[in-house]
Write a protein that holds these residues in place. Structure first.
Motif, PDB file in Angstrom:
ATOM      1  N   LEU A  17       4.948   2.201  -3.784  1.00  0.00           N
ATOM      2  CA  LEU A  17       4.761   2.099  -2.337  1.00  0.00           C
ATOM      3  C   LEU A  17       3.831   0.926  -2.049  1.00  0.00           C
ATOM      4  O   LEU A  17       2.737   0.838  -2.623  1.00  0.00           O
ATOM      5  N   VAL A  19       1.616  -0.930   0.766  1.00  0.00           N
ATOM      6  CA  VAL A  19       0.987  -0.664   2.065  1.00  0.00           C
ATOM      7  C   VAL A  19       0.238  -1.906   2.517  1.00  0.00           C
ATOM      8  O   VAL A  19      -0.733  -2.328   1.885  1.00  0.00           O
ATOM      9  N   TYR A  46       8.205   0.074   1.584  1.00  0.00           N
ATOM     10  CA  TYR A  46       7.118  -0.601   2.306  1.00  0.00           C
ATOM     11  C   TYR A  46       6.595   0.312   3.412  1.00  0.00           C
ATOM     12  O   TYR A  46       7.370   0.962   4.110  1.00  0.00           O
ATOM     13  N   LEU A  47       5.279   0.301   3.575  1.00  0.00           N
ATOM     14  CA  LEU A  47       4.653   0.922   4.740  1.00  0.00           C
ATOM     15  C   LEU A  47       3.817  -0.143   5.429  1.00  0.00           C
ATOM     16  O   LEU A  47       2.835  -0.639   4.867  1.00  0.00           O
ATOM     17  N   GLN A  84      13.764   0.891   1.994  1.00  0.00           N
ATOM     18  CA  GLN A  84      12.918   1.738   2.843  1.00  0.00           C
ATOM     19  C   GLN A  84      11.745   0.954   3.403  1.00  0.00           C
ATOM     20  O   GLN A  84      10.860   0.511   2.661  1.00  0.00           O
ATOM     21  N   ASP A  86       8.946   1.399   6.506  1.00  0.00           N
ATOM     22  CA  ASP A  86       8.411   2.245   7.573  1.00  0.00           C
ATOM     23  C   ASP A  86       7.235   1.552   8.251  1.00  0.00           C
ATOM     24  O   ASP A  86       6.478   0.823   7.605  1.00  0.00           O
ATOM     25  N   LEU A  88       3.860   2.303  10.829  1.00  0.00           N
ATOM     26  CA  LEU A  88       3.010   3.270  11.508  1.00  0.00           C
ATOM     27  C   LEU A  88       2.939   2.903  12.988  1.00  0.00           C
ATOM     28  O   LEU A  88       3.064   1.736  13.350  1.00  0.00           O
ATOM     29  N   ASP A 105      -2.674   8.853   7.791  1.00  0.00           N
ATOM     30  CA  ASP A 105      -1.285   8.380   7.911  1.00  0.00           C
ATOM     31  C   ASP A 105      -0.777   7.818   6.581  1.00  0.00           C
ATOM     32  O   ASP A 105       0.389   8.014   6.220  1.00  0.00           O
ATOM     33  N   ILE A 106      -1.625   7.105   5.862  1.00  0.00           N
ATOM     34  CA  ILE A 106      -1.211   6.552   4.559  1.00  0.00           C
ATOM     35  C   ILE A 106      -1.060   7.683   3.537  1.00  0.00           C
ATOM     36  O   ILE A 106      -0.127   7.675   2.718  1.00  0.00           O
ATOM     37  N   ALA A 109       2.256   9.225   3.939  1.00  0.00           N
ATOM     38  CA  ALA A 109       3.315   8.387   3.347  1.00  0.00           C
ATOM     39  C   ALA A 109       3.333   8.530   1.829  1.00  0.00           C
ATOM     40  O   ALA A 109       4.407   8.586   1.208  1.00  0.00           O
ATOM     41  N   THR A 120      -1.331  -2.903  -2.589  1.00  0.00           N
ATOM     42  CA  THR A 120      -1.927  -3.135  -1.271  1.00  0.00           C
ATOM     43  C   THR A 120      -2.739  -4.420  -1.298  1.00  0.00           C
ATOM     44  O   THR A 120      -2.814  -5.102  -2.322  1.00  0.00           O
ATOM     45  N   THR A 145      -6.131   2.268   2.175  1.00  0.00           N
ATOM     46  CA  THR A 145      -5.146   2.648   1.158  1.00  0.00           C
ATOM     47  C   THR A 145      -5.841   3.128  -0.109  1.00  0.00           C
ATOM     48  O   THR A 145      -5.421   4.106  -0.741  1.00  0.00           O
TER      49      THR A 145
END
Ligand SMILES: [Zn+2]
Length: 242
Positions: A17, A19, A46-47, A84, A86, A88, A105-106, A109, A120, A145
């Protein structure tokens, strides 16, 4: 302040992931590496914390910028095989802080995607290159993160209201920090990185000699990492979170 020496990266990674604060951060720092991971069969998501609403260089109406940049990031992700992506809601470009809300929020995820590795931005500032990598939003995203990786996501008694099972991320990669000492050869994936960056047209289309500038920057990183002449690289600090 610098990082300690990097650990040897994990060899059994299934999911990563990424971030980052803004659309384009992941591509400037890491698109070449991510393409190698996708090629190796690793699932990457990805976030993005913001939609980059303070970015751009022309007279594009400001209210159109978040929509435009979200679309650009999705196209850039597709260029390196990431499906993927996303975003926030509720965070603004330029005034990001590592709040408990952002950590929450992280954490959500992380608990949803269950990555072995998180990539990150560095929470440590590079004093010799204040602009770019050390944008305060990048530092804030990296800090939040890091806190989400440890202790938040793995502690079953933290953020219980999210309703997701705790998850332990085993490794964290920092991009854009001081003294990177783990280097990924991105010579073969560089064309895809370039395509990803060109997808961020609102940020890169006005830059003359963009490809040459990018090649030179990555050649310098490769030289710093002791790679053979003619190679291109991205640099990181890598840590086990145990
Ligand atoms: Zn950025």
């Amino acid at each position: 302040m610098t990082f300690p020496p990097s650990a040897a990266p994990l060899t059994d990674v299934e999911r990563v992931l990424c971030v980052l604060a803004h659309p384009d951060d992941v591509d400037f720092g890491s698109a070449g590496t991510i393409a190698t991971w996708v090629d190796a069969g690793i699932e990457v998501a990805y976030l993005l914390v913001t939609r980059g609403d303070a970015g751009g260089f022309d007279d594009t109406p400001r209210e159109e910028m978040p929509v435009l940049r979200e679309a650009e990031q999705r196209a850039a992700a597709a260029a390196v095989g990431v499906k993927q992506v996303d975003f926030l809601d509720g965070y603004r470009d330029g005034i990001l802080e590592p709040t408990i809300g952002l950590r929450r929020d992280i954490t959500a995820a992380i608990r949803r995607f269950r990555p072995d590795r998180v990539l990150t931005s560095s929470p440590l500032r590079r004093w010799e290159r204040l602009a770019g990598p050390s944008h305060p939003d990048h530092l804030a995203a990296g800090e939040a993160t890091t806190c989400a990786v440890y202790p938040d996501a793995r502690n079953p008694f933290t953020f219980t209201d999210i309703g997701l099972e705790a998850w332990t991320v085993r490794e964290i990669w920092y991009s854009g920090g001081p003294g990177p000492d783990h280097f990924v050869d991105v010579t073969d994936t560089f064309p895809r990185k370039l395509a990803a960056l060109r997808a961020h047209a609102s940020q890169t289309s006005h830059l003359d000699g963009f490809e040459e500038m990018l090649r030179e920057r990555h050649a310098m990183v490769a030289r710093a990492g002791g790679l053979p002449e003619g190679r291109l690289a991205e640099g990181y600090s890598v840590f086990s979170t145990g």
